[in-house]
Design a protein around this motif. Structure first.
Motif, PDB file in Angstrom:
ATOM      1  N   GLU A  28      -6.824  14.787  19.141  1.00 25.45           N
ATOM      2  CA  GLU A  28      -6.267  13.892  20.155  1.00 25.45           C
ATOM      3  C   GLU A  28      -6.679  12.437  19.976  1.00 25.45           C
ATOM      4  OE1 GLU A  28      -6.030  17.208  23.786  1.00 25.45           O
ATOM      5  OE2 GLU A  28      -7.433  15.527  23.938  1.00 25.45           O
ATOM      6  N   TYR A  29      -7.798  12.185  19.234  1.00 28.24           N
ATOM      7  CA  TYR A  29      -8.283  10.804  19.194  1.00 28.24           C
ATOM      8  C   TYR A  29      -8.847  10.366  17.839  1.00 28.24           C
ATOM      9  CZ  TYR A  29     -11.063   6.664  20.302  1.00 28.24           C
ATOM     10  OH  TYR A  29     -11.595   5.406  20.305  1.00 28.24           O
ATOM     11  N   LEU A  30      -9.761  11.157  17.261  1.00 29.03           N
ATOM     12  CA  LEU A  30     -10.484  10.682  16.077  1.00 29.03           C
ATOM     13  C   LEU A  30      -9.618  10.600  14.827  1.00 29.03           C
ATOM     14  CD1 LEU A  30     -13.846  12.654  16.485  1.00 29.03           C
ATOM     15  CD2 LEU A  30     -13.405  10.257  17.074  1.00 29.03           C
ATOM     16  N   ALA A  31      -8.648  11.497  14.684  1.00 27.23           N
ATOM     17  CA  ALA A  31      -7.848  11.553  13.451  1.00 27.23           C
ATOM     18  C   ALA A  31      -7.012  10.297  13.269  1.00 27.23           C
ATOM     19  CB  ALA A  31      -6.948  12.777  13.474  1.00 27.23           C
ATOM     20  N   ARG A  32      -7.043   9.749  12.057  1.00 30.85           N
ATOM     21  CA  ARG A  32      -6.231   8.562  11.737  1.00 30.85           C
ATOM     22  C   ARG A  32      -4.941   8.954  11.028  1.00 30.85           C
ATOM     23  NH1 ARG A  32     -11.924   8.649  12.499  1.00 30.85           N
ATOM     24  NH2 ARG A  32     -12.878   6.596  12.144  1.00 30.85           N
ATOM     25  N   VAL A  33      -4.909  10.096  10.382  1.00 31.88           N
ATOM     26  CA  VAL A  33      -3.807  10.615   9.561  1.00 31.88           C
ATOM     27  C   VAL A  33      -3.659   9.789   8.282  1.00 31.88           C
ATOM     28  CG1 VAL A  33      -1.414  11.407   9.452  1.00 31.88           C
ATOM     29  CG2 VAL A  33      -2.670  11.518  11.626  1.00 31.88           C
ATOM     30  N   VAL A  34      -3.583   8.472   8.425  1.00 32.49           N
ATOM     31  CA  VAL A  34      -3.727   7.577   7.271  1.00 32.49           C
ATOM     32  C   VAL A  34      -4.913   6.661   7.568  1.00 32.49           C
ATOM     33  CG1 VAL A  34      -2.714   5.677   5.945  1.00 32.49           C
ATOM     34  CG2 VAL A  34      -1.316   7.662   6.573  1.00 32.49           C
ATOM     35  N   PHE A  35      -5.865   6.654   6.656  1.00 28.06           N
ATOM     36  CA  PHE A  35      -7.104   5.900   6.829  1.00 28.06           C
ATOM     37  C   PHE A  35      -6.961   4.528   6.196  1.00 28.06           C
ATOM     38  CE2 PHE A  35     -11.086   7.554   8.469  1.00 28.06           C
ATOM     39  CZ  PHE A  35     -11.981   6.520   8.249  1.00 28.06           C
ATOM     40  N   THR A  36      -7.704   3.570   6.695  1.00 27.51           N
ATOM     41  CA  THR A  36      -7.776   2.254   6.053  1.00 27.51           C
ATOM     42  C   THR A  36      -9.245   1.875   5.888  1.00 27.51           C
ATOM     43  OG1 THR A  36      -7.649   1.085   8.180  1.00 27.51           O
ATOM     44  CG2 THR A  36      -5.579   1.456   6.994  1.00 27.51           C
ATOM     45  N   GLY A  37      -9.545   1.179   4.812  1.00 28.06           N
ATOM     46  CA  GLY A  37     -10.913   0.744   4.572  1.00 28.06           C
ATOM     47  C   GLY A  37     -10.965  -0.258   3.450  1.00 28.06           C
ATOM     48  N   GLU A  38     -12.080  -0.950   3.367  1.00 26.43           N
ATOM     49  CA  GLU A  38     -12.244  -1.989   2.347  1.00 26.43           C
ATOM     50  C   GLU A  38     -12.896  -1.402   1.106  1.00 26.43           C
ATOM     51  OE1 GLU A  38     -14.838  -5.931   2.139  1.00 26.43           O
ATOM     52  OE2 GLU A  38     -13.209  -6.098   3.604  1.00 26.43           O
ATOM     53  N   VAL A  39     -12.296  -1.656  -0.037  1.00 25.72           N
ATOM     54  CA  VAL A  39     -12.833  -1.231  -1.326  1.00 25.72           C
ATOM     55  C   VAL A  39     -12.830  -2.449  -2.251  1.00 25.72           C
ATOM     56  CG1 VAL A  39     -12.605   0.322  -3.288  1.00 25.72           C
ATOM     57  CG2 VAL A  39     -11.886   1.090  -1.008  1.00 25.72           C
ATOM     58  N   ASP A  40     -14.016  -2.835  -2.693  1.00 22.23           N
ATOM     59  CA  ASP A  40     -14.155  -4.000  -3.584  1.00 22.23           C
ATOM     60  C   ASP A  40     -13.431  -5.218  -3.029  1.00 22.23           C
ATOM     61  OD1 ASP A  40     -15.608  -2.414  -5.330  1.00 22.23           O
ATOM     62  OD2 ASP A  40     -13.827  -1.839  -6.483  1.00 22.23           O
ATOM     63  N   GLY A  41     -13.584  -5.436  -1.725  1.00 16.78           N
ATOM     64  CA  GLY A  41     -13.028  -6.634  -1.102  1.00 16.78           C
ATOM     65  C   GLY A  41     -11.543  -6.555  -0.785  1.00 16.78           C
ATOM     66  N   GLU A  42     -10.901  -5.400  -1.048  1.00 15.63           N
ATOM     67  CA  GLU A  42      -9.470  -5.253  -0.763  1.00 15.63           C
ATOM     68  C   GLU A  42      -9.258  -4.189   0.312  1.00 15.63           C
ATOM     69  OE1 GLU A  42      -6.962  -6.159  -4.725  1.00 15.63           O
ATOM     70  OE2 GLU A  42      -8.240  -4.375  -4.900  1.00 15.63           O
ATOM     71  N   ARG A  43      -8.228  -4.395   1.130  1.00 14.30           N
ATOM     72  CA  ARG A  43      -7.894  -3.425   2.169  1.00 14.30           C
ATOM     73  C   ARG A  43      -7.016  -2.332   1.570  1.00 14.30           C
ATOM     74  NH1 ARG A  43      -5.816  -6.468   6.837  1.00 14.30           N
ATOM     75  NH2 ARG A  43      -3.954  -6.740   5.567  1.00 14.30           N
ATOM     76  N   TRP A  44      -7.485  -1.083   1.694  1.00 17.41           N
ATOM     77  CA  TRP A  44      -6.781   0.062   1.134  1.00 17.41           C
ATOM     78  C   TRP A  44      -6.255   0.967   2.236  1.00 17.41           C
ATOM     79  CZ3 TRP A  44      -6.227   2.376  -3.920  1.00 17.41           C
ATOM     80  CH2 TRP A  44      -6.567   1.514  -4.969  1.00 17.41           C
ATOM     81  N   ALA A  45      -5.169   1.655   1.934  1.00 13.23           N
ATOM     82  CA  ALA A  45      -4.649   2.731   2.784  1.00 13.23           C
ATOM     83  C   ALA A  45      -4.681   4.023   1.970  1.00 13.23           C
ATOM     84  CB  ALA A  45      -3.225   2.415   3.235  1.00 13.23           C
TER      85      ALA A  45
END
Length: 900
Positions: free
Chosen positions: A183-200
């Motif tokens: 209901e809340y924690l799942a993002r289904v598609v995650f985003t995060g920074e890798v080597d200074g770039e925003r990844w999906a």
């Protein structure tokens, strides 16, 4: 990060740019359309983590060229995006991390090196017990007892919340971990920074509870692991696995009138258990998906451990998007999920071609019929009309050695004892339902079955029916959203009219936190040695799990839980016999009060909206006044106060930078000889602690009153309690003893019968290594790392079984206990083993051998020689084992990086 296949690309969604590993580009070189959805998730994970060391181009090619029919033999590394924990398994995880901080400092590193690199979220959901029930104040009283009982544990978790980065705690009285995840924690598609770039990238998850697979219902690949594997993932260590086979489960048609998602999942569980899917992925597809709401999919995914699969996954489609919107997710995140899934070929609709599968099962949803499962395994499905017969078949062996303490009356094979409660007299009989619990995220996450239970209660109340006085009734919602929609529809009041009140937000009866039975009921059960029953909407009904005084346990949908509470017995055919007598003096049948599918659909349509989710999850990590009043220490290193709940574990004591070697085993004795289906509940129970048990005696020696024992599950932060509780389940049977039930064994040299812990300590003092021998499906059930930790601390060097459940085998390896498997067609009985022999296990070749030689020498000098398979399945597992376990490997690696 390497990019051997030139797949790095940019995705733009609503003006935001994301880097991603583009599977479509890889599809120009490989035929990826034939890959199942889950295999594409693994492939993306490898592409994104390619470094030439942990992940190589060869591994990527192996997944891209996946052979659906091949037996798994190629190792790959998998790194989940995040980790979720519940408190029974989460507390020992945080205890281990705290101990690792001490150890890394002793090895020359810094405490802050031990810190989750992947986001870790712990939901406190396993601690509330049903002490009070059947009243409006049950919830408040149970919560007050929970906080008083678990104050030391909660203080420790509050320290962890402050001491560790990337670690959050969802406080008590919020919900069940898997429902909160959905209901809340799942993002289904995650985003995060890798080597200074925003990844999906795809949201993937490890959870320290086997039912983590519930999140597969919304397209998130994840599964349950032991705490030790979860800790390694948190610390950035990829998980080693073999490329799995994927079983396709084709669904057609739609569920018929009066059939629930619970009936469906029990049918699916039975089918897949019969096929055999241990170690395999299961993926659902087919035209039937369009008739399955997300909640039904989550129910099916939740029970993947019960059908034995690593996961039971559904693809991302329009229904997943609808659920994200219904549950109040951010519109920008919803847009990213849909765009990413379509760009990656992960989107499913009616035009999506079916991929290749290793095997395909098919089920017409229209063939599913109302069912329960029991009396002791989730896969033992029984049609509703067959429950009465099932009860009678289960009764005979339970009462064959009946030794009643009182003077019960008998009606044929059925014994009955006169009892009374609150001034009402009645007969308690074999088959009487003494616990009826609407519990577990498996079903409380599903509005159709929850509202169905409410509608059934409404019709029953209108006819003057209520739960029988001997039934302990309860509702343990998986989230506060459930309470909101039950209140909005007026159905919570209707459930209360027939005896069902909310008792807490947590797993309650499903995990064995059913609380004590009323004293009058317990007395009657003991007097007649009665075989009484429980009916619960949970996912597990293993022996001794639900309640120590209840011998038969059946899984059922919430409406059927209410129905059996009204009937008060299993000795009834609800499809033909009246469930009770109405206030008008006429018989009432189940069909008279069962809600129609349309009634349930109408209730859902007007009951649930995004505002409910947004309100209940707005400050989900904040907690209430009770939580925030709990004092907790400060600092990077935990100070380990004197406590019977939290204690520094011994795993890292005296540890050096040099790993050990895998030595042959000589002169071992058998600690226990067990049959088939020994569960992790048998090995490490979660329930009550008997005062005359080794754990009970230990707690009493520490000044703990028996009324304050709490449960084994709550005391998993203290190794002294847990090692004494290993193999202490009241229903376990050691075949070295004739007909003895409970955690006992023979100390072979003396011939003395002892509690297993006491015998193990005597062997330890004598310098004797130990082995355990078992049958099929050893370690089935919960992803309980204490089942492996306790085994290690008892001095067990190896477990020889006919087969292992996936997670428990992995946990044994992770703790440095050697899993060995009999050759096909062989077992202890066929080899004539009694458990009283002395064992030598040789030919391990430092852990590199796939086969070992075993010689069992009897007291008369006769010898039996046979070979076994060594289940160290990958090079990484063999490396972990040489280090004494996965945590020791990670700890040495981190300390080495610091010294370099």
């Amino acid at each position: 990060m390497k990019d051997s296949f030139s797949v790095r690309d940019t995705l733009v969604v609503n003006g935001k740019s994301y880097r991603f590993a583009n599977l479509t580009r890889l599809g120009e070189r490989f035929d990826l359309k034939r890959l199942p959805y889950s295999m594409k998730i693994l492939l993306e994970n490898l592409l994104r983590h390619e470094d030439g060391v942990n992940v190589t181009a060869k591994e990527i090619e192996a997944v891209a060229n996946w052979d659906a029919k091949a037996e798994p033999d190629t190792e790959i590394s998998f790194m989940p995006a995040r980790v979720v924990l519940q408190d029974f398994t989460g507390v020992p995880c945080v205890v281990d991390l705290a101990a690792m901080r001490d150890a890394v400092v002793e090895l020359g590193g810094k405490a802050a090196q031990i810190n989750p690199l992947a986001p870790a979220e712990l939901v406190i959901d396993h601690s509330v017990q049903v002490d009070v029930y059947g009243s409006e104040d049950a919830l408040e009283k149970n919560v007050a007892i929970e906080f008083e009982r678990n104050r030391e544990r909660y203080s420790f978790l509050r320290w962890g919340q402050k001491a560790f980065d990337n670690f959050k705690v969802v406080p008590p009285r919020t919900g069940i971990v898997h429902q909160v995840n959905l209901e809340y924690l799942a993002r289904v598609v995650f985003t995060g920074e890798v080597d200074g770039e925003r990844w999906a990238y795809p949201d993937t998850v490890f959870g320290t509870d086997s039912h983590t697979t519930m999140i597969n219902g919304i397209g998130v690949l994840g599964w349950g692991v032991g705490g030790i594997e979860a800790e390694a993932a948190m610390l950035g260590e990829p998980s080693s696995m073999l490329i799995p086979q994927v079983v396709g489960f084709k669904l057609t048609g739609k569920l018929g009138e009066g059939v629930t998602a619970t009936d469906l999942v029990l049918t699916v569980t039975q089918m897949l258990r019969k096929l055999g899917v241990v170690g395999k992925f299961v993926e659902f597809f087919g035209e039937g998906l369009k008739h399955l709401p997300l909640a039904d999919r989550a129910t099916i995914a939740n029970m993947a451990p019960e059908y034995g699969a690593t996961c039971g996954i559904f693809p991302i489609d329009a229904e997943a998007i609808n659920y994200l919107r219904l549950s109040g997710r951010d519109e920008a995140q919803i847009a990213l999920v849909e765009a990413y899934a379509k760009a990656q070929g992960l989107w499913h609709d009616e035009h999506t071609p079916h991929p290749e599968f290793s095997t395909v099962l098919e089920l017409d949803l229209g063939d599913v019929r109302p069912s329960l499962a029991g009396p002791k395994r989730p896969q033992d499905r029984v049609l509703l009309e067959g429950v009465k017969q099932s009860f009678h078949e289960a009764l005979a062996p339970l009462t064959s050695k009946r030794n009643p303490k009182g003077t019960p009356t008998f009606e044929g094979p059925i014994a009955a004892v006169q009892a009374s409660k609150d001034g009402e007299r009645f007969e308690l009989k074999d088959g009487s339902v003494v616990i009826a619990a609407i519990t577990s995220c498996t079903n409380t996450s599903n509005p159709a079955v929850m509202l169905g239970a409410g509608l059934l209660a409404k019709k029953a109340a209108a006819k003057g029916l209520k739960s029988k006085p001997w039934v302990k009734t309860s509702i343990g919602p998986g989230s506060k959203v459930v309470t909101d929609y039950l209140e909005q529809t007026g159905l919570l009041e209707e459930l209360e009219k027939v005896g069902f009140y909310i008792v807490g937000y947590g797993c309650t009866t499903c995990i064995g936190n059913s609380g004590p039975l009323p004293e009058e009921i317990s007395k009657a059960i003991a007097e007649g040695d009665l075989a009484v029953a429980s009916v619960l909407s949970g996912n597990r009904n293993f022996e001794g799990r639900v309640h120590p005084e209840v011998k038969m346990n059946y899984l059922a949908s919430p409406p059927l839980v209410v129905a059996y509470a009204l009937a008060g017995t299993l000795d009834i055919d609800l499809t033909r016999e009246p469930i009770g007598i109405g206030s008008d003096g006429k018989p009432v049948y189940l069909k008279d009060i069962w809600p129609s599918n349309q009634e349930i659909s109408d209730a859902i349509a007007g009951a649930i909206n995004p505002a409910m989710f947004k309100k209940n999850y707005a400050d989900v990590f904040k907690g209430d006044e009770r939580w925030n009043r709990i004092e907790s220490p400060e600092g990077e290193v935990y100070l380990w106060p004197e406590s019977t709940y939290i204690k520094k574990p011994p795993y890292f004591d005296g540890m050096s930078m040099q790993p050990g070697t895998v030595e042959d085993i000589h002169g071992a004795r058998v600690l226990g000889l067990f049959g088939d289906s020994i569960t992790t509940d048998h090995i490490s129970p979660a329930g009550s602690i008997k005062k005359d048990s080794p754990a009970g005696r230990y707690l009493i020696s520490k000044g703990v009153d028996p009324k304050d024992f709490n449960s084994y599950g709550a005391r998993r932060g203290n190794d002294e309690v847990m090692v004494r509780g290993t193999f202490a389940n009241i229903r376990i049977r050691n075949l070295m003893l004739d007909g003895v039930e409970g955690g006992y064994t023979i100390h072979v040299p003396s011939g003395e019968q002892l509690p297993i812990y006491d015998a193990a300590m005597r062997y330890k003092a004598e310098g004797t290594p130990l082995v355990v021998i078992a049958g099929k499906e050893y370690g089935t059930g919960s992803s309980r790392d204490w089942a492996a930790k306790g085994t290690l601390l008892l001095g067990v060097k190896a477990v020889i079984a006919e087969s292992f459940e996936r997670i428990h085998r992995s946990n044994l390896v992770g703790m440095g206990v050697l899993p060995l498997q009999f050759n096909d067609g062989e077992n202890a009985k066929s080899l004539g083993l009694t458990g009283r022999e002395q064992f030598d296990i040789t030919g391990l070749a430092g852990g590199e051998s796939k086969e070992a030689q075993v010689v069992a020498t009897a007291a008369d000098g006769s010898r039996k020689a046979f070979t076994v398979k060594v289940l160290l399945l990958t090079p990484k597992e063999r490396e972990f084992f040489r280090h004494g376990g996965i945590l020791q490997y990670v700890l040495r690696d981190l300390a080495r990086r610091k010294s370099a």
